[in-house]
Design an enzyme around this catalytic site. Structure first.
Site, PDB file in Angstrom:
ATOM      1  N   ASP A 191      -6.987   5.995  -6.649  1.00 54.17           N
ATOM      2  CA  ASP A 191      -6.195   5.512  -5.521  1.00 54.17           C
ATOM      3  C   ASP A 191      -7.122   4.689  -4.621  1.00 54.17           C
ATOM      4  OD1 ASP A 191      -4.848   5.225  -3.104  1.00 54.17           O
ATOM      5  OD2 ASP A 191      -3.948   7.221  -3.222  1.00 54.17           O
ATOM      6  N   ILE A 192      -6.772   3.455  -4.376  1.00 54.46           N
ATOM      7  CA  ILE A 192      -7.671   2.573  -3.618  1.00 54.46           C
ATOM      8  C   ILE A 192      -7.847   3.043  -2.173  1.00 54.46           C
ATOM      9  CG2 ILE A 192      -6.016   0.833  -2.781  1.00 54.46           C
ATOM     10  CD1 ILE A 192      -8.143  -1.265  -3.855  1.00 54.46           C
TER      11      ILE A 192
ATOM     12  N   ASN B  54       2.102  -8.903   0.887  1.00 54.26           N
ATOM     13  CA  ASN B  54       3.026 -10.032   0.722  1.00 54.26           C
ATOM     14  C   ASN B  54       2.818 -10.949   1.912  1.00 54.26           C
ATOM     15  OD1 ASN B  54       4.892  -9.203   2.856  1.00 54.26           O
ATOM     16  ND2 ASN B  54       5.348  -7.517   1.452  1.00 54.26           N
TER      17      ASN B  54
ATOM     18  N   GLY C  11       4.281  -0.311  -3.054  1.00 50.74           N
ATOM     19  CA  GLY C  11       3.088  -0.263  -3.883  1.00 50.74           C
ATOM     20  C   GLY C  11       1.826   0.015  -3.092  1.00 50.74           C
ATOM     21  N   VAL C  12       0.779  -0.709  -3.430  1.00 57.52           N
ATOM     22  CA  VAL C  12      -0.518  -0.477  -2.811  1.00 57.52           C
ATOM     23  C   VAL C  12      -0.475  -0.816  -1.308  1.00 57.52           C
ATOM     24  CG1 VAL C  12      -1.548  -2.713  -3.385  1.00 57.52           C
ATOM     25  CG2 VAL C  12      -2.978  -0.728  -3.286  1.00 57.52           C
ATOM     26  N   ASP C  13       0.307  -1.791  -0.958  1.00 49.29           N
ATOM     27  CA  ASP C  13       0.485  -2.203   0.446  1.00 49.29           C
ATOM     28  C   ASP C  13       1.029  -1.031   1.276  1.00 49.29           C
ATOM     29  OD1 ASP C  13       0.584  -3.940   2.583  1.00 49.29           O
ATOM     30  OD2 ASP C  13       2.332  -5.059   1.889  1.00 49.29           O
TER      31      ASP C  13
ATOM     32  N   SER D  23      -0.838  -8.407  -8.054  1.00 52.95           N
ATOM     33  CA  SER D  23       0.356  -8.994  -8.700  1.00 52.95           C
ATOM     34  C   SER D  23       0.865  -8.215  -9.921  1.00 52.95           C
ATOM     35  CB  SER D  23       0.145 -10.458  -9.123  1.00 52.95           C
ATOM     36  OG  SER D  23       0.170 -11.313  -7.989  1.00 52.95           O
TER      37      SER D  23
ATOM     38  N   GLY E   7       2.062  -5.217 -10.142  1.00 58.67           N
ATOM     39  CA  GLY E   7       3.067  -4.184  -9.881  1.00 58.67           C
ATOM     40  C   GLY E   7       4.420  -4.826  -9.639  1.00 58.67           C
TER      41      GLY E   7
HETATM   42  P1  ADP Z   1       2.058  -6.618  -6.246  1.00 57.56           P
HETATM   43  O1  ADP Z   1       3.232  -6.756  -5.324  1.00 57.56           O
HETATM   44  O2  ADP Z   1       0.945  -7.606  -5.952  1.00 57.56           O
HETATM   45  O3  ADP Z   1       2.454  -6.589  -7.683  1.00 57.56           O
HETATM   46  P2  ADP Z   1       1.795  -3.698  -6.168  1.00 57.56           P
HETATM   47  O4  ADP Z   1       1.242  -2.870  -5.066  1.00 57.56           O
HETATM   48  O5  ADP Z   1       3.237  -3.537  -6.491  1.00 57.56           O
HETATM   49  O6  ADP Z   1       1.392  -5.212  -5.838  1.00 57.56           O
HETATM   50  O7  ADP Z   1       0.980  -3.401  -7.498  1.00 57.56           O
HETATM   51  C1  ADP Z   1      -0.321  -3.844  -7.769  1.00 57.56           C
HETATM   52  C2  ADP Z   1      -1.039  -2.790  -8.589  1.00 57.56           C
HETATM   53  O8  ADP Z   1      -1.485  -1.765  -7.717  1.00 57.56           O
HETATM   54  C3  ADP Z   1      -0.147  -2.097  -9.640  1.00 57.56           C
HETATM   55  O9  ADP Z   1      -0.891  -1.982 -10.842  1.00 57.56           O
HETATM   56  C4  ADP Z   1       0.118  -0.727  -9.014  1.00 57.56           C
HETATM   57  O10 ADP Z   1       0.304   0.282 -10.004  1.00 57.56           O
HETATM   58  C5  ADP Z   1      -1.166  -0.503  -8.267  1.00 57.56           C
HETATM   59  N1  ADP Z   1      -1.155   0.489  -7.170  1.00 57.56           N
HETATM   60  C6  ADP Z   1      -0.110   1.015  -6.487  1.00 57.56           C
HETATM   61  N2  ADP Z   1      -0.547   1.895  -5.567  1.00 57.56           N
HETATM   62  C7  ADP Z   1      -1.911   1.931  -5.664  1.00 57.56           C
HETATM   63  C8  ADP Z   1      -2.961   2.636  -5.022  1.00 57.56           C
HETATM   64  N3  ADP Z   1      -2.715   3.516  -4.048  1.00 57.56           N
HETATM   65  N4  ADP Z   1      -4.249   2.400  -5.411  1.00 57.56           N
HETATM   66  C9  ADP Z   1      -4.530   1.500  -6.381  1.00 57.56           C
HETATM   67  N5  ADP Z   1      -3.589   0.800  -7.032  1.00 57.56           N
HETATM   68  C10 ADP Z   1      -2.303   1.004  -6.683  1.00 57.56           C
END
Ligand code: ADP
Length: 170
Positions: free
Chosen positions: A10-11, A24, A32-34, A124, A126
């Site tokens: 987890d980042i 975005n 997602g990660v955001d 990108s 996810g």
């Molecule tokens: P995007 O809109 O750029 O596609 P996302 O957040 O939906 O961004 O996804 C980008 C990547 O980050 C995906 O592979 C997703 O599984 C991953 N991701 C989601 N949550 C976390 C997290 N907490 N830590 C690391 N990676 C994550």
């Protein structure tokens, strides 16, 4: 020499100087990660994003660019927000160039702040729909080509599938 490392995790939990957010263009949060970064980092990050929108990015942060804020309550010092291209919204080769630009620009911003360690998610790959292995190839290629002056660039892959894709193309 900058070490390039891959970890599954987890980042938001990374003890690095800068974590990169796959944001975005609104900079006002998303899924997602955001979503995870804003949830764990707390309201200070969003407050700074709002100020950046008002002062510099009235129309939003353009795709392929990057900008830094505080990391709030995260263990990192800074969050570098970058906007990846939506896979289906752009054609090749423009979309690959825009994705590479996210990595280049994020590194430039992080190095400018004095970061020594930077963690990236798979930008990108996810919600924005980029096929994992292709995203991995562009990510690793862009970082290698940028040759940043850092101790470590860490790719933090959320699940086993993403980790395996990065391992395969490394
Ligand atoms: P995007 O809109 O750029 O596609 P996302 O957040 O939906 O961004 O996804 C980008 C990547 O980050 C995906 O592979 C997703 O599984 C991953 N991701 C989601 N949550 C976390 C997290 N907490 N830590 C690391 N990676 C994550």
């Amino acid at each position: 020499m900058t070490q390039i490392t891959l970890v599954q995790g987890d980042i938001t939990e990374q003890r690095v100087d800068a974590v990169v957010n796959a944001a975005n263009s609104s900079l006002l949060g998303g899924g997602g990660v955001d979503g995870a970064i804003h949830r764990k980092g707390g309201p200070e990050i969003l407050a700074e994003c709002r100020r950046l929108r008002a002062s510099h990015y009235g129309k939003g942060l353009p795709t392929g660019r990057a900008v830094a804020t505080t990391a709030g309550r995260l263990p990192a010092r800074w969050v570098v927000h970058t906007v990846g291209p939506v896979y289906r919204a752009e054609d090749y080769p423009q979309r690959a160039e825009l994705l590479a630009s996210c990595y280049r620009e994020s590194l430039r911003v992080a190095v400018g702040l004095g970061a020594r360690t930077v963690a990236f998610p798979a930008v990108s790959a996810g919600i924005f729909g980029w096929p994992l292995e292709d995203a991995a190839r562009i990510a690793l290629g862009a970082v290698a080509a940028a040759g940043p002056d850092l101790d470590e660039v860490r790719f933090v892959l959320f699940d086993a599938e993403a980790y395996a894709a990065f391992e395969r193309v490394r």
